[in-house]
Structure formats: structure tokens, C-alpha cells
Design a protein around this motif. Sequence first.
Motif, PDB file in Angstrom:
ATOM      1  N   LEU B  23     -36.572   0.716 -28.717  1.00 40.51           N
ATOM      2  CA  LEU B  23     -37.055  -0.469 -29.440  1.00 40.51           C
ATOM      3  C   LEU B  23     -38.070  -1.239 -28.599  1.00 40.51           C
ATOM      4  O   LEU B  23     -38.108  -1.125 -27.377  1.00 40.51           O
ATOM      5  N   ARG B  26     -42.227  -7.869 -29.605  1.00 42.62           N
ATOM      6  CA  ARG B  26     -43.481  -8.590 -29.318  1.00 42.62           C
ATOM      7  C   ARG B  26     -43.232  -9.776 -28.404  1.00 42.62           C
ATOM      8  O   ARG B  26     -43.995 -10.064 -27.506  1.00 42.62           O
ATOM      9  N   TRP B 265     -30.045 -10.966 -27.923  1.00 39.05           N
ATOM     10  CA  TRP B 265     -29.243 -11.104 -29.150  1.00 39.05           C
ATOM     11  C   TRP B 265     -30.029 -11.853 -30.220  1.00 39.05           C
ATOM     12  O   TRP B 265     -30.071 -11.439 -31.370  1.00 39.05           O
ATOM     13  N   GLU B 266     -30.622 -12.980 -29.818  1.00 39.99           N
ATOM     14  CA  GLU B 266     -31.284 -13.847 -30.795  1.00 39.99           C
ATOM     15  C   GLU B 266     -32.591 -13.273 -31.297  1.00 39.99           C
ATOM     16  O   GLU B 266     -32.927 -13.407 -32.468  1.00 39.99           O
ATOM     17  N   ARG B 267     -33.353 -12.658 -30.418  1.00 34.78           N
ATOM     18  CA  ARG B 267     -34.681 -12.238 -30.814  1.00 34.78           C
ATOM     19  C   ARG B 267     -34.754 -10.786 -31.221  1.00 34.78           C
ATOM     20  O   ARG B 267     -35.488 -10.431 -32.124  1.00 34.78           O
ATOM     21  N   MET B 268     -33.997  -9.922 -30.561  1.00 33.92           N
ATOM     22  CA  MET B 268     -34.068  -8.511 -30.914  1.00 33.92           C
ATOM     23  C   MET B 268     -32.963  -8.111 -31.878  1.00 33.92           C
ATOM     24  O   MET B 268     -32.988  -7.013 -32.437  1.00 33.92           O
ATOM     25  N   LYS B 269     -31.984  -8.991 -32.056  1.00 38.34           N
ATOM     26  CA  LYS B 269     -30.893  -8.763 -33.014  1.00 38.34           C
ATOM     27  C   LYS B 269     -30.080  -7.524 -32.679  1.00 38.34           C
ATOM     28  O   LYS B 269     -29.591  -6.830 -33.565  1.00 38.34           O
ATOM     29  N   ILE B 270     -29.982  -7.240 -31.380  1.00 34.93           N
ATOM     30  CA  ILE B 270     -29.096  -6.147 -30.986  1.00 34.93           C
ATOM     31  C   ILE B 270     -28.068  -6.687 -30.002  1.00 34.93           C
ATOM     32  O   ILE B 270     -28.326  -7.644 -29.279  1.00 34.93           O
ATOM     33  N   ILE B 271     -26.899  -6.070 -30.029  1.00 31.75           N
ATOM     34  CA  ILE B 271     -25.814  -6.509 -29.165  1.00 31.75           C
ATOM     35  C   ILE B 271     -25.843  -5.709 -27.874  1.00 31.75           C
ATOM     36  O   ILE B 271     -25.729  -4.476 -27.889  1.00 31.75           O
TER      37      ILE B 271
END
Lengths: 315, 315
Positions: B23, B26, B265-271
Amino acid sequence: MTKQNLLDCHKRIAPFIHNTSVLTSRLIDKEVNAQVFFKCENFQRAGAYKMRGATNAILRLPKEQKKNGVVTHSSGNFAQALSLAAQSVGVTAHIVMPNTAPEVKKVGVKEYGGIIYECEPTVEARQALADEIALKTGATFIHPSNDNDVILGQGTTALELLEKQPDLDFIFCPVGGGGLIAGSALAAHYFGINCKVYGAEPFEADDAYRSLQSGKIESNETVNTIADGLKTTLGDKNFPIIKKLVSGIVRVTEEEIVDAMKLVWERMKIIIEPSSAVTVAAVLKQSKEQPAVFQNKKIGIIISGGNVDLSKLPF
Amino acid sequence: MTKQNLLDCHKRIAPFIHNTSVLTSRLIDKEVNAQVFFKCENFQRAGAYKMRGATNAILRLPKEQKKNGVVTHSSGNFAQALSLAAQSVGVTAHIVMPNTAPEVKKVGVKEYGGIIYECEPTVEARQALADEIALKTGATFIHPSNDNDVILGQGTTALELLEKQPDLDFIFCPVGGGGLIAGSALAAHYFGINCKVYGAEPFEADDAYRSLQSGKIESNETVNTIADGLKTTLGDKNFPIIKKLVSGIVRVTEEEIVDAMKLVWERMKIIIEPSSAVTVAAVLKQSKEQPAVFQNKKIGIIISGGNVDLSKLPF
């Protein structure tokens, strides 16, 4: 809205959006006894599919109108999406937000260059202020869900999903204001091979379920749901499409929503917001209640977004 | 260990592992002023890269030895990985866990078919019980990080990353027991084009940093870090590789770890788990402290895993 409208829309917005990943999970496939494909709009710019419709609506404006900017009212994902879409295209975005909106959402809007106007947290106050701004600035009002260009934009999510996985038997998506499901239904109609579209709603805000029953747009008296994106009601532009093309709506409890959210976070390691967990919960529920319908089928789930306040998690 | 060893290993384990996504973000590219590629082993089976080394170690056993199973001691990701790897291959896994291990980790091991043996939470008690089981059952002891087959397996993560992005200037990965970084360094050496490998460690468990300084394996007196996967120390099999092929180790504070975890977590939405956040924090830090070194470069980050207890988050 035609097949060509959808294709043109996708081409128009493609430079400004991500063609998001489609993920799978062995564990969830096993639970559902089917193949599930997650279209990850939580990875979309600004964290939700809303970026698509917002971008399309702005790009469709005549040059002269673009100069005067756009205006909307939203406390949620559409506020950030319209701000970022406007910024990408070089247009001013005026955003009316209730004064009760969480600080984190306001920060998001500001970061993307949106101009915030605060108002009392009522539907009337929001619309009145938005109208006033439109009058003063000449900005074009863009509705978050009840707008044909927005509906087409949201439909590109299912379009991309079907491009990657053309033989889906079902697409499930959440139902809030109705823009996403109307667009998804159009995409499945034009690009699917007998692909049925189902909506997912919390019992606590089941206006779309009731609207499909009564044949007219119903509203919610209360909306005590964790799925903050699904509290709004359908509109006169998207409801006719939904009535014609959507196969049904599955309702889930608050507990089912939280359980599904936890399952996806823990097992798939992706952050999805409660409104997206509603859709996962609906698929899990249907697969238990009607196992024969899903067996060995291919199911698309639209993960609508991943914007959550990490300091207020339900687990 | 040769280039061919790595390629053979990858071919051997490929049917049992995911070739995980890479992944980009930006926002993070902008912060770092470089192109960053995240190799997402949080999406790996059992939620961490450990599955690779565990699978390779088991598959390399002679047929006769496989029959008697494998044994390890671990309170973390390796326990689950060895259990799942053994199950995939049809081998019995005996897992020694400290009686203080969280319930959720024990459940994971059981789910993957591992047989749990509890012991006092000391290094001596763990090893004694593992030795006893090996003696009784004939099971082969497999070390989580200080084992050549494990090192090769972990190296396939960087191998896959370089297959997708051959022109990386840097690869950053966390350093716990040393298996991952030794494997990554081998992969970068054989498959990179002048690709430098850096390790990342918490200040609170900076044994590898000190080991590279002193030239011998150092240990930690205390390990007050949220990065629970990085508390272990290097071993005699991986340290020589690290000493020879790793360019340096960047240390980060506990606050920097939590901030980086929140950002992803907040920006890439992955744990991602804290041990992986250490690596992200190290890249963010280096890009601030030595901006010229990173400018317009291509940086690979190995996101080692996503196993977190959602009821105990640091934010």
C-alpha cells in the motif's frame, strides 16, 4: 441515467479518485459459505466513497458556475469529501456544519480547504444557512445523496467492483441518504450478470426498509444507532431508482453491527466505520437465516468508509 | 545462505502464505518527502509475517521428523503462526506459553489446532518445558527467530516487496529477535539495487542498537515498551548477518510509536500493531532529522503484523 452516463462519469472522476482495492478473507468466506469481495472505499481519498459523487457533481458544473464555488450541509463524510474534491479541482467549498459536529470532522474539512459555517443542529437551520450562502456567493448547492450527478459518482464504486469481479451474484451496500445504493443498483443493472443489489440498515434507522414496504419515502422518528452515516432519509431522485432496482433491505441490530465491526478489524486488519459494519452484519445474518441462497455464491460488499473517532470506539 | 536458498524457500512456502498487498499513502509520502511502500504483513495469515518462517521450518523437516510434530515457546505471534503453519501442513504443534499470556492469544493458538502447555513466565521455565516435550514426543524444537530456515522464511517478505518495487533505496523493518531483519537484509542484498536495510527499535528495548555498537549480542535489563513483539534479543545465527548487512538501527520513543500507530490507523485505515508502528515512527523521525537522505527516495516499510487487543488500545 444510462450505461454511458456511468462510464463517462467514471472517466471524468478517475484522475481524482483511487480505484480502491478489493480484499477477501478466508475466515469470512468460511462463515458465510460463499466468496465475499470487499470493495474498500475506506481506502478512498478522504476515507469514504463520498469523494466520487462530490467530484462528479463539481466537474459537471459549467465553467462560470465553478468560479462561484459549491455549498453543502453535512456533519459527516460528505463535508470532507466535497472540500477535498473542490480543492482537487480548484473550486471553493462552503460547508455548513451543525455546531455540535465533532472537532475532528471540522479539522478534516479545514485541512482540505473547506470554509466552515456553523449553525444550530436542525435540518431547517442547515438548509436555511446553505440557501443564504448560495444566494450571497452564487455557490451551487450540492446535495450529499439526492442529486443525479452524485448518484452516478457513487455508482462508480460498484462499477469498479464489477470490472474486477464481473460474476458477482449479489452486491450489498449500506443505505443512508440513498445515493450509494441507487448508484450501485444502476451499476449492477448495466454491468452485472443478473447481479442482485441489497441494502443494509440498522433497525434503529430503518426508513428505507419501510419506504420500500409503503412505496413512499418514510422518515425516522428516532435514530439511536452507532451507524452515524445512516441516519438520513431517501430523496425523490434516488428513491425511484431504489424502488425499481433494489432487491431488498436487510436490517441488523446494534449488537450485530458492533460484532461485525470487531470481526473485520480483528481478522481483516482494516478499519471500517460502523456504517460499513452494518453491511457486513447484514451479509453474516442473511447467510445464517437463508444459507441456501448464498451457498457458493459470489457476494460483493461495499465498505463505504473508514472514518472513526479512535477515542470513542464501541469495544 | 544463498540467493537460491531464498528463491527455493519462497517457492516452498508460497502455497501456504499470502503474497500480501503493498500500500501507499499520499499523506505519508508528503510528510516524509519520499515515496513509501508499505508491505502489509498485517494481512498475512495469522496476522503477521511469522507465518512465513514457521512454514518454511516445518516444510524443511525430513518426513520422519514431521510425524513427531514441532514444539516452540512463545507468548506472541510465533505461537499462532507455528500452530497455523503446522495445521496447514498436517503436523502437530506443541506450544509452550507463559501462564500470564493473554486469553486472546491462547484462543488463537487453540483455533489453529496448537496444543498449549502452560509454564511460569521465565525464560528458563519456558525452555525447560519445551525441552521436556521435545524429549517425550520427539517433536522438533523450532526457535522463533534464531533458526536459518526461519530467517529465510521471514526474508521472503522483503523478497516479495522487491519483486513489486525493485528500485527501493531503503527497507525499514522492526527488530525483535532478529529473524525478520536478518532475512530482509539477505533479500535486499541479493535482490535489491543498492538497497540499504535499517532496523527500528524502541529506546526502551534497544538491545540490537547496542549490539551493533559493541559488536556482541546485548540484552535488555528492562523492556517497558508498548511494542510487545520487540522485547526479545538477537541470536547467534541472525546476529552475524545483521552485523554484516544492516546499515543501522533507528530508535524511537514510546510517544513516537503511539503517534505513528494513530497516524496509520486514522489515515491509511489499516490496523497495525505497535511493533509495526515502531518502523513507521523510525521513518518519520529519520525524514525529519536527515531530510536530505530521504528526499525523493523510495522507501519500503515492512508492516510486520496487525495483532492487537482492541480492548487495550493506547488511544
